[in-house]
Design an enzyme around this catalytic site. Structure first.
Site, mmCIF file in Angstrom:
data_model
loop_
_atom_site.group_PDB
_atom_site.id
_atom_site.type_symbol
_atom_site.label_atom_id
_atom_site.label_comp_id
_atom_site.label_asym_id
_atom_site.label_seq_id
_atom_site.Cartn_x
_atom_site.Cartn_y
_atom_site.Cartn_z
ATOM 1 N N THR A 134 -30.291 -47.496 28.970
ATOM 2 C CA THR A 134 -31.243 -46.427 29.299
ATOM 3 C C THR A 134 -30.859 -45.809 30.634
ATOM 4 O OG1 THR A 134 -32.951 -47.598 28.118
ATOM 5 C CG2 THR A 134 -33.687 -45.933 29.676
ATOM 6 N N PHE B 146 -34.343 -48.303 20.751
ATOM 7 C CA PHE B 146 -35.809 -48.379 20.706
ATOM 8 C C PHE B 146 -36.326 -49.768 20.352
ATOM 9 C CE2 PHE B 146 -34.694 -43.939 19.542
ATOM 10 C CZ PHE B 146 -35.254 -43.314 20.653
ATOM 11 N N LEU B 147 -35.417 -50.762 20.273
ATOM 12 C CA LEU B 147 -35.885 -52.086 19.854
ATOM 13 C C LEU B 147 -36.782 -52.718 20.911
ATOM 14 C CD1 LEU B 147 -34.300 -54.620 21.430
ATOM 15 C CD2 LEU B 147 -32.465 -53.983 19.913
ATOM 16 N N ARG B 148 -37.717 -53.520 20.445
ATOM 17 C CA ARG B 148 -38.580 -54.274 21.350
ATOM 18 C C ARG B 148 -38.115 -55.717 21.382
ATOM 19 N NH1 ARG B 148 -43.785 -53.318 17.996
ATOM 20 N NH2 ARG B 148 -42.104 -53.407 16.472
ATOM 21 N N GLU B 149 -38.227 -56.362 22.519
ATOM 22 C CA GLU B 149 -37.930 -57.787 22.576
ATOM 23 C C GLU B 149 -38.962 -58.510 21.717
ATOM 24 O OE1 GLU B 149 -37.594 -59.172 26.599
ATOM 25 O OE2 GLU B 149 -36.386 -57.441 27.116
ATOM 26 N N LEU C 34 -52.760 -49.205 22.628
ATOM 27 C CA LEU C 34 -54.031 -48.955 23.320
ATOM 28 C C LEU C 34 -54.729 -50.283 23.611
ATOM 29 C CD1 LEU C 34 -55.381 -45.786 21.451
ATOM 30 C CD2 LEU C 34 -54.453 -45.922 23.771
ATOM 31 N N ALA D 187 -55.899 -52.857 25.948
ATOM 32 C CA ALA D 187 -56.122 -53.037 27.382
ATOM 33 C C ALA D 187 -55.955 -54.506 27.734
ATOM 34 C CB ALA D 187 -57.526 -52.549 27.731
ATOM 35 N N GLY E 52 -45.474 -55.255 31.373
ATOM 36 C CA GLY E 52 -44.411 -55.816 32.199
ATOM 37 C C GLY E 52 -43.103 -55.687 31.453
ATOM 38 N N CYS F 125 -38.348 -53.146 30.701
ATOM 39 C CA CYS F 125 -38.218 -51.738 30.303
ATOM 40 C C CYS F 125 -39.284 -50.821 30.893
ATOM 41 C CB CYS F 125 -38.219 -51.637 28.789
ATOM 42 S SG CYS F 125 -36.910 -52.629 28.055
HETATM 43 C C1 UGA Z 1 -40.263 -51.363 25.000
HETATM 44 C C2 UGA Z 1 -40.422 -50.328 23.857
HETATM 45 O O1 UGA Z 1 -41.569 -50.644 23.062
HETATM 46 C C3 UGA Z 1 -39.180 -50.287 22.978
HETATM 47 O O2 UGA Z 1 -39.310 -49.282 21.989
HETATM 48 C C4 UGA Z 1 -37.967 -49.996 23.866
HETATM 49 O O3 UGA Z 1 -36.758 -50.007 23.124
HETATM 50 C C5 UGA Z 1 -37.873 -51.067 24.942
HETATM 51 O O4 UGA Z 1 -39.074 -51.058 25.729
HETATM 52 C C6 UGA Z 1 -36.679 -50.751 25.824
HETATM 53 O O5 UGA Z 1 -36.689 -49.722 26.511
HETATM 54 O O6 UGA Z 1 -35.669 -51.467 25.752
HETATM 55 P P1 UGA Z 1 -40.486 -54.037 25.160
HETATM 56 O O7 UGA Z 1 -40.456 -53.833 26.637
HETATM 57 O O8 UGA Z 1 -39.611 -55.059 24.554
HETATM 58 O O9 UGA Z 1 -40.170 -52.640 24.392
HETATM 59 O O10 UGA Z 1 -41.987 -54.457 24.762
HETATM 60 P P2 UGA Z 1 -43.300 -53.745 24.245
HETATM 61 O O11 UGA Z 1 -43.708 -54.397 23.000
HETATM 62 O O12 UGA Z 1 -43.188 -52.279 24.226
HETATM 63 O O13 UGA Z 1 -44.340 -54.189 25.378
HETATM 64 C C7 UGA Z 1 -44.184 -53.790 26.736
HETATM 65 C C8 UGA Z 1 -45.320 -54.298 27.578
HETATM 66 O O14 UGA Z 1 -46.524 -53.595 27.280
HETATM 67 C C9 UGA Z 1 -45.671 -55.788 27.368
HETATM 68 O O15 UGA Z 1 -45.952 -56.376 28.611
HETATM 69 C C10 UGA Z 1 -46.901 -55.739 26.497
HETATM 70 O O16 UGA Z 1 -47.708 -56.884 26.635
HETATM 71 C C11 UGA Z 1 -47.584 -54.501 27.045
HETATM 72 N N1 UGA Z 1 -48.537 -53.865 26.115
HETATM 73 C C12 UGA Z 1 -48.098 -53.375 24.927
HETATM 74 C C13 UGA Z 1 -49.870 -53.729 26.487
HETATM 75 O O17 UGA Z 1 -50.272 -54.141 27.587
HETATM 76 N N2 UGA Z 1 -50.724 -53.103 25.628
HETATM 77 C C14 UGA Z 1 -50.319 -52.610 24.427
HETATM 78 O O18 UGA Z 1 -51.167 -52.034 23.704
HETATM 79 C C15 UGA Z 1 -48.978 -52.752 24.063
#
Ligand code: UGA
Length: 452
Positions: free
Chosen positions: A127, A155-158, A271, A273, A278, A281
């Site tokens: 990125t 766009f993958l998520r961990e 959405l 809360a 964290g 990314c």
């Molecule tokens: C994120 C994006 O979702 C991916 O699409 C992207 O590829 C990735 O960053 C990246 O740039 O490599 P990731 O960081 O693995 O993925 O995890 P997410 O599932 O998006 O969650 C991110 C953070 O948001 C976590 O701490 C999660 O607990 C928090 N979160 C998520 C919330 O607090 N509320 C929500 O409703 C959703």
């Protein structure tokens, strides 16, 4: 239009994105070098395993390695010269001022360009701020003018890396050279053709996916990636702002967002809360976008607000606990359940659970912490007087309050009786809003959600 039919690929950097990409492309039929300079990590990969926890990834790496199509290496010379396509998946840490540190991106591009064969395609997966590709193209023009540059954001998520890559909503590739953009998209068509067999190896279930292939200009592809992450971060901070209002007004933010998110135009996802976002990314991409906006003279105030709200959330959680303890944390025994930045991963980078543990410890509480996967990675970020333990039971014994900071299902599914046997007047801070507050309300336990 004649598009190249690649056979050999090098992936620079075998982290979350690179290792997943390399192993999957090997299953799609390509010969793939996974280049990792870190010796300890490379040694683990060579044994057919990942050095981090990601559901389903180990069997995919193991079978790819056994097929001979997946070749872990630390040598540019052994891998890059014979490759038709070189992916860059190196790290982009943030600088102290919030901008992206691109030193690995540029040095990997330069080292590879010196060795790449004529007309090979360099694909940027890391990125990077919009405009970086144009700078790398300038660099390439001084080394080898025949190289083509394509941005192919990830766009993958961990935690769901394989599902997200195999059953994707969209693949985006952008660049000035149309044939090379199509070459990159063709790799994903090959992967898509193999996805059910790979899903079986990884033991993940197939999901419905939109599966769009989107070709764009170079700058657009770069901006798509950071815009997508920034928008998701914005949704979370928006939900957290409403949670603060819900706390004051007696509404339940979960009920609110369930109904608000039922509107197709809004959508329920992201959405939730709680203690805020964290990971490796969102925090970095939001600060990177703000800083890259400023480079172009554009003030992205809306993202600064999102960042501010997010930064306030661990303290907000601690504050709610402090109130429940009548303003005195000194000596209170607090159990922190969850140090990973989200469930399904061992990653604790910029983890809200770690931040909450540190805030409470600094305020004088006696803090014990446990995570089913992330203890090892969290260790160095936790203050030294926090006790890290290897089991849930050890963590909660003698606790005055329990803080659930990661939505691991093993925490969310604990029965009321589990909490009652710890302490009949236990305070439960549900910082991920996942517990059944009605069930807990019927006991003597004190339930504290975020905006509930
Ligand atoms: C994120 C994006 O979702 C991916 O699409 C992207 O590829 C990735 O960053 C990246 O740039 O490599 P990731 O960081 O693995 O993925 O995890 P997410 O599932 O998006 O969650 C991110 C953070 O948001 C976590 O701490 C999660 O607990 C928090 N979160 C998520 C919330 O607090 N509320 C929500 O409703 C959703």
């Amino acid at each position: 239009m004649a598009i190249m039919q690649p056979s050999t690929i090098t992936v620079l950097g075998a982290g979350y994105v690179g290792l997943t990409t390399a192993a999957l492309l090997a299953h799609a039929g390509y010969t793939v070098y996974a280049l990792e300079p870190n010796k300890a990590r490379l040694d683990v990969i060579k044994q057919g395993r990942s050095f981090f926890y990601e559901a389903g990834l180990d069997p995919v790496i193991k079978t790819a390695l056994e097929s001979g199509k997946f070749i872990p290496t630390n040598s540019y010379e052994d891998s890059v010269p014979g490759s038709d396509v070189v992916f860059s998946c190196v790290g982009t840490p943030d600088n102290p001022d919030g901008s992206s540190n691109l030193s690995y991106v540029f040095s990997a591009a330069e080292q590879a360009a010196k060795l790449m064969k004529q007309s090979a395609v360099f694909v940027q997966k890391s990125t990077v701020p919009v405009g970086t590709g144009a700078k790398i193209q300038e660099l390439f023009s001084t080394i080898n003018q025949s190289l083509h540059y394509v941005s192919n954001p990830e766009f993958l998520r961990e935690g769901t890396a394989l599902e997200d890559t195999l059953f994707f909503d969209r693949v985006v590739a952008g660049g000035d050279h149309t044939e090379s953009v199509q070459t990159v998209l063709s790799l994903y068509h090959q992967l898509e053709a193999q996805r059910d067999s790979i899903a079986a190896i990884a033991a993940i279930t197939s999901t419905e996916a939109k599966g769009e292939y989107i070709a764009t200009g170079l700058a657009s592809a770069e901006l798509i990636k950071v815009t997508a992450n920034a928008f998701l971060a914005l949704k979370i901070s928006f939900a957290n702002s409403i949670a603060k209002l819900a706390d004051k007004s007696g509404a339940d933010v979960v009920e609110v967002m369930d109904a608000v998110g039922a509107d197709k135009r809004i959508g329920r996802a992201f959405l939730n809360a709680g203690r805020g976002y964290g990971g490796g990314c969102f925090p970095k991409d939001v600060s990177g976008l703000i800083s890259s906006g400023l480079d172009y003279g554009v003030d992205l105030e809306i993202m600064q607000a999102a960042q501010g709200v997010n930064g306030s959330m661990p303290g907000y959680v601690a504050e709610k606990l402090l109130q429940a303890l009548n303003g005195n944390l000194e000596g209170a025994s607090i159990a922190i359940l969850g140090l990973a930045f989200k469930a399904g991963t061992s990653d604790s980078r910029k983890s809200p659970g770690v931040a909450i543990a540190n805030i409470l410890s600094k305020a004088g509480a006696v803090v014990t912490a446990y995570d089913p996967k992330a203890n090892e990675e969290a260790k160095e970020d936790l203050l030294s007087n926090i006790t890290l333990v290897d089991s849930l039971d050890d963590c909660v014994q003698n606790a005055t309050a329990v803080v659930i900071a990661t939505e691991w299902s093993e925490f969310a599914s604990l029965p009321v009786t589990f909490y009652q046997q710890i302490n009949s007047s236990l305070i439960i801070v549900d910082a991920v809003n996942k517990l059944d507050k009605h069930a807990l309300a019927q006991s003597n336990l004190q339930y504290i959600g975020i905006g509930r």
